[in-house]
Structures are given as structure tokens and as C-alpha cells.
Design an enzyme around this catalytic site. Sequence first.
Site, PDB file in Angstrom:
ATOM      1  N   LYS A  68     -67.871   2.638  11.685  1.00 43.97           N
ATOM      2  CA  LYS A  68     -68.932   3.520  12.329  1.00 43.97           C
ATOM      3  C   LYS A  68     -69.842   3.054  13.304  1.00 43.97           C
ATOM      4  O   LYS A  68     -70.268   3.454  14.072  1.00 43.97           O
ATOM      5  CB  LYS A  68     -69.836   3.836  10.766  1.00 43.97           C
ATOM      6  CG  LYS A  68     -69.251   4.719   9.679  1.00 43.97           C
ATOM      7  CD  LYS A  68     -70.063   5.147   8.819  1.00 43.97           C
ATOM      8  CE  LYS A  68     -69.170   5.795   7.620  1.00 43.97           C
ATOM      9  NZ  LYS A  68     -70.003   6.137   6.585  1.00 43.97           N
ATOM     10  N   ASP A 104     -73.427  11.881   8.099  1.00 44.16           N
ATOM     11  CA  ASP A 104     -74.039  11.272   6.872  1.00 44.16           C
ATOM     12  C   ASP A 104     -75.472  11.460   6.737  1.00 44.16           C
ATOM     13  O   ASP A 104     -76.018  11.791   5.423  1.00 44.16           O
ATOM     14  CB  ASP A 104     -73.985   9.625   6.857  1.00 44.16           C
ATOM     15  CG  ASP A 104     -72.277   9.202   6.699  1.00 44.16           C
ATOM     16  OD1 ASP A 104     -71.794  10.093   6.103  1.00 44.16           O
ATOM     17  OD2 ASP A 104     -71.999   8.115   7.166  1.00 44.16           O
TER      18      ASP A 104
HETATM   19  P1  NAP Z   1     -72.235  -1.933   3.999  1.00 42.11           P
HETATM   20  O1  NAP Z   1     -72.944  -1.525   5.263  1.00 42.11           O
HETATM   21  O2  NAP Z   1     -71.242  -3.088   3.584  1.00 42.11           O
HETATM   22  O3  NAP Z   1     -73.531  -2.198   2.922  1.00 42.11           O
HETATM   23  C1  NAP Z   1     -73.587  -2.737   1.631  1.00 42.11           C
HETATM   24  C2  NAP Z   1     -74.697  -2.864   0.781  1.00 42.11           C
HETATM   25  O4  NAP Z   1     -74.598  -3.233  -0.352  1.00 42.11           O
HETATM   26  C3  NAP Z   1     -75.458  -4.139   1.483  1.00 42.11           C
HETATM   27  O5  NAP Z   1     -76.587  -4.048   1.409  1.00 42.11           O
HETATM   28  C4  NAP Z   1     -75.053  -5.349   0.309  1.00 42.11           C
HETATM   29  O6  NAP Z   1     -76.055  -6.195   0.115  1.00 42.11           O
HETATM   30  C5  NAP Z   1     -75.132  -4.408  -0.864  1.00 42.11           C
HETATM   31  N1  NAP Z   1     -74.187  -5.017  -1.795  1.00 42.11           N
HETATM   32  C6  NAP Z   1     -72.720  -5.112  -1.753  1.00 42.11           C
HETATM   33  N2  NAP Z   1     -72.061  -5.646  -2.874  1.00 42.11           N
HETATM   34  C7  NAP Z   1     -73.220  -6.055  -3.654  1.00 42.11           C
HETATM   35  C8  NAP Z   1     -73.326  -6.479  -4.901  1.00 42.11           C
HETATM   36  N3  NAP Z   1     -72.333  -6.756  -5.461  1.00 42.11           N
HETATM   37  N4  NAP Z   1     -74.618  -6.659  -5.363  1.00 42.11           N
HETATM   38  C9  NAP Z   1     -75.867  -6.031  -4.768  1.00 42.11           C
HETATM   39  N5  NAP Z   1     -75.536  -5.703  -3.458  1.00 42.11           N
HETATM   40  C10 NAP Z   1     -74.418  -5.589  -2.929  1.00 42.11           C
HETATM   41  O7  NAP Z   1     -71.836  -0.620   3.001  1.00 42.11           O
HETATM   42  P2  NAP Z   1     -72.254   1.097   3.397  1.00 42.11           P
HETATM   43  O8  NAP Z   1     -71.379   1.437   4.447  1.00 42.11           O
HETATM   44  O9  NAP Z   1     -73.720   1.111   3.529  1.00 42.11           O
HETATM   45  O10 NAP Z   1     -71.671   1.618   2.084  1.00 42.11           O
HETATM   46  C11 NAP Z   1     -72.297   1.442   0.555  1.00 42.11           C
HETATM   47  C12 NAP Z   1     -71.673   2.412  -0.281  1.00 42.11           C
HETATM   48  O11 NAP Z   1     -72.083   3.713   0.080  1.00 42.11           O
HETATM   49  C13 NAP Z   1     -69.986   2.414  -0.227  1.00 42.11           C
HETATM   50  O12 NAP Z   1     -69.573   2.176  -1.476  1.00 42.11           O
HETATM   51  C14 NAP Z   1     -69.736   3.776  -0.020  1.00 42.11           C
HETATM   52  O13 NAP Z   1     -68.575   4.187  -0.606  1.00 42.11           O
HETATM   53  C15 NAP Z   1     -70.781   4.632  -0.212  1.00 42.11           C
HETATM   54  N6  NAP Z   1     -70.878   5.593   0.816  1.00 42.11           N
HETATM   55  C16 NAP Z   1     -70.899   6.943   0.255  1.00 42.11           C
HETATM   56  C17 NAP Z   1     -70.842   7.784   1.044  1.00 42.11           C
HETATM   57  C18 NAP Z   1     -70.978   9.330   0.783  1.00 42.11           C
HETATM   58  O14 NAP Z   1     -70.680  10.222   1.697  1.00 42.11           O
HETATM   59  N7  NAP Z   1     -71.099   9.555  -0.563  1.00 42.11           N
HETATM   60  C19 NAP Z   1     -71.232   7.811   2.515  1.00 42.11           C
HETATM   61  C20 NAP Z   1     -71.362   6.329   3.066  1.00 42.11           C
HETATM   62  C21 NAP Z   1     -71.185   5.234   2.204  1.00 42.11           C
HETATM   63  P3  NAP Z   1     -75.979  -7.614   1.327  1.00 42.11           P
HETATM   64  O15 NAP Z   1     -76.838  -7.091   2.553  1.00 42.11           O
HETATM   65  O16 NAP Z   1     -76.771  -8.578   0.377  1.00 42.11           O
HETATM   66  O17 NAP Z   1     -74.560  -8.074   1.534  1.00 42.11           O
END
Ligand code: NAP
Length: 267
Positions: A68, A104
Site C-alpha cells: 500500500k 480503507d
Molecule cells: P502493519 O502495518 O504491519 O502493522 C501491524 C501492527 O500490529 C504494528 O503496530 C505492530 O506493532 C502490531 N503487531 C504485529 N504483531 C504484533 C504482536 N504479536 N503483538 C503486538 N502487536 C503486534 O499491518 P496493517 O497493514 O496495519 O494490518 C494490521 C491488520 O489489520 C492485519 O491483520 C490485516 O489483516 C488487518 N486489516 C484489515 C482490513 C480490513 O478491511 N478488515 C484492512 C487492513 C488491514 P509493532 O509496531 O510493534 O511491530
Amino acid sequence: MIDPPSRLVLLGHPVAHSISPRFQNAALAAAGMSIRYETMDVPPNALATTMAMLATEHAAGNATIPHKEALAALCNRLSPLAQRVGAANVFWHEDGALVGDNSDVGGAEMVIRAFLGTTDSADIVLLGAGGSAASVICAAERCGVREVRIVNRNAERAVQLAARFPTIARPVHVLETALSGASLVVNATPIGLHDDSMPMLVELLPRDCSVFDLVYRTNETAWVRAARDAGHHAADGDGMLLEQGAIAFERWFGIAPDRGAMWKAIH
Ligand code: NAP
């Protein structure tokens, strides 16, 4: 006048697991269109060449993890929302230019409004500080939320994200402090995606506080089920996913898709 795309793709890595083709193809069929929506697994180092190839085909589509932010950087034009989030998950070609938008935000906005109604003094606790967390903050701004308190594993990242949205967002180190007086807790981490682990204990939720999990799974996530069992309003991420897809459809074709047909395709 919109020049419809000749090809529709979802770029991700990995991407085969995505349920987007199910509801996008249902929307296309309901609109009587013969074009199909397909996934394309593109490693990060191949995104630029893939986008150049897709331009020659007048293709449009979506981008998901991990593309993205990189897609936004490749676009010739970005919507104000994509600029504000710093990421694009929708693209199309217009007058020879690659245009990017972020649906989003609209998807998250629809869910937040459903939870909070017309409340103008609600506080949200946001777990996570990655790309989707930025979309949630943008959506909260549009809903008139008073404050978004960001709690993240990497505290410095929460500070950096909050600094991009100083009028509404604040980093908070201690979860229990952040939760005090919150109307809604949003999980924007991947916790619960592959198993029944939960981003926080349901017992800590304030009374009348709702739960919105961006993660979605068949039969919902364990966190959503547990929160509902404890009497809280709760929803997982499939509503947001579907709404961001519907908004994307509107960008590609200039008409609203049949959201009922899309919903039926994934339930
Ligand atoms: P991202 O940019 O990789 O960010 C992930 C975040 O989660 C970071 O803040 C990370 O913390 C934290 N994190 C990851 N693993 C963790 C753990 N084990 N314990 C605590 N914190 C953890 O990912 P993203 O794009 O924001 O997406 C996040 C989730 O949202 C995904 O699972 C995705 O499937 C979902 N999502 C859903 C939609 C929807 O339409 N429903 C849209 C977008 C995303 P750190 O900074 O400490 O690494």
C-alpha cells in the site's frame, strides 16, 4: 466520463488467501459485467515493473499487504485521503496517469459510525500503529471522534503515528490508562488472524465499550466472540473489507455495486 478498466487485479504478497475475489466477482456479475477480478502475487521488488505492465493493459485494482505505501509512492496522482494516510489500496488509470486512493478509510468510517452513531465526544483506543491504524485515525477524524489513544508494542511507533495526527491522536503507554472512558477499542494488529489469541483481555474493557477487530476469520475472531459473550457490541473486519471493496468498485466504474450480492458471497 470513466473509461472502464480492461483488467481488475488484487496485488499482494501473499494474496491467494484473500476473500476479495469472492465479493468483487459477485458485484461484477450482479452488474452484468464480464470482466473478472483476479489475485496477483507480486513480491515487493517487482511492484514497479508490474505496475508499468498493468498500465499498458489499462488495468485497475487493489493493493494489499505489503504494497500500500509503495503503490502510493508510484502513483502520479493521489486522492487527499491517500495522501493523508500515506498509502493507497485502490488504483486506476486516468488520462495516462496512475491514480491512487485509499478506501480503507471509508471502510473503517462506515463501521465506526455504526458503533458510535452521532456521538461527538467519543474516545477510541487503537491497538497497533501500522498502515491500517493510520486509516482508522483518518476515519475517526471524519466521524468527529474526540480522541484516539494509540497503544502499540513498539511505543516509539505509536509516538510517530500520533505526531502525524496531532489534533486527534495521542500515544499512551499503559493499556489500562488508555481504556479509561473509551467508547470503542479497535484492533489494528494481526493478532487473532491465525489462531485464537486476543489483542487484549476482554475483562479490561470498560462497561458499554464496543469492540472492532480489523482482523476477520470464518466464524469471527476469538476476541470478537469473547467480547460479545461478555455483553459488548463487537464486529470483526469483514464489514470494513467489504465496504472498502465497494468504494473501490465505485472508483473503477463510477457506479455503486450491489452490496447485498457482495455480502451474500462471503456469508
Ligand atoms: P502493519 O502495518 O504491519 O502493522 C501491524 C501492527 O500490529 C504494528 O503496530 C505492530 O506493532 C502490531 N503487531 C504485529 N504483531 C504484533 C504482536 N504479536 N503483538 C503486538 N502487536 C503486534 O499491518 P496493517 O497493514 O496495519 O494490518 C494490521 C491488520 O489489520 C492485519 O491483520 C490485516 O489483516 C488487518 N486489516 C484489515 C482490513 C480490513 O478491511 N478488515 C484492512 C487492513 C488491514 P509493532 O509496531 O510493534 O511491530
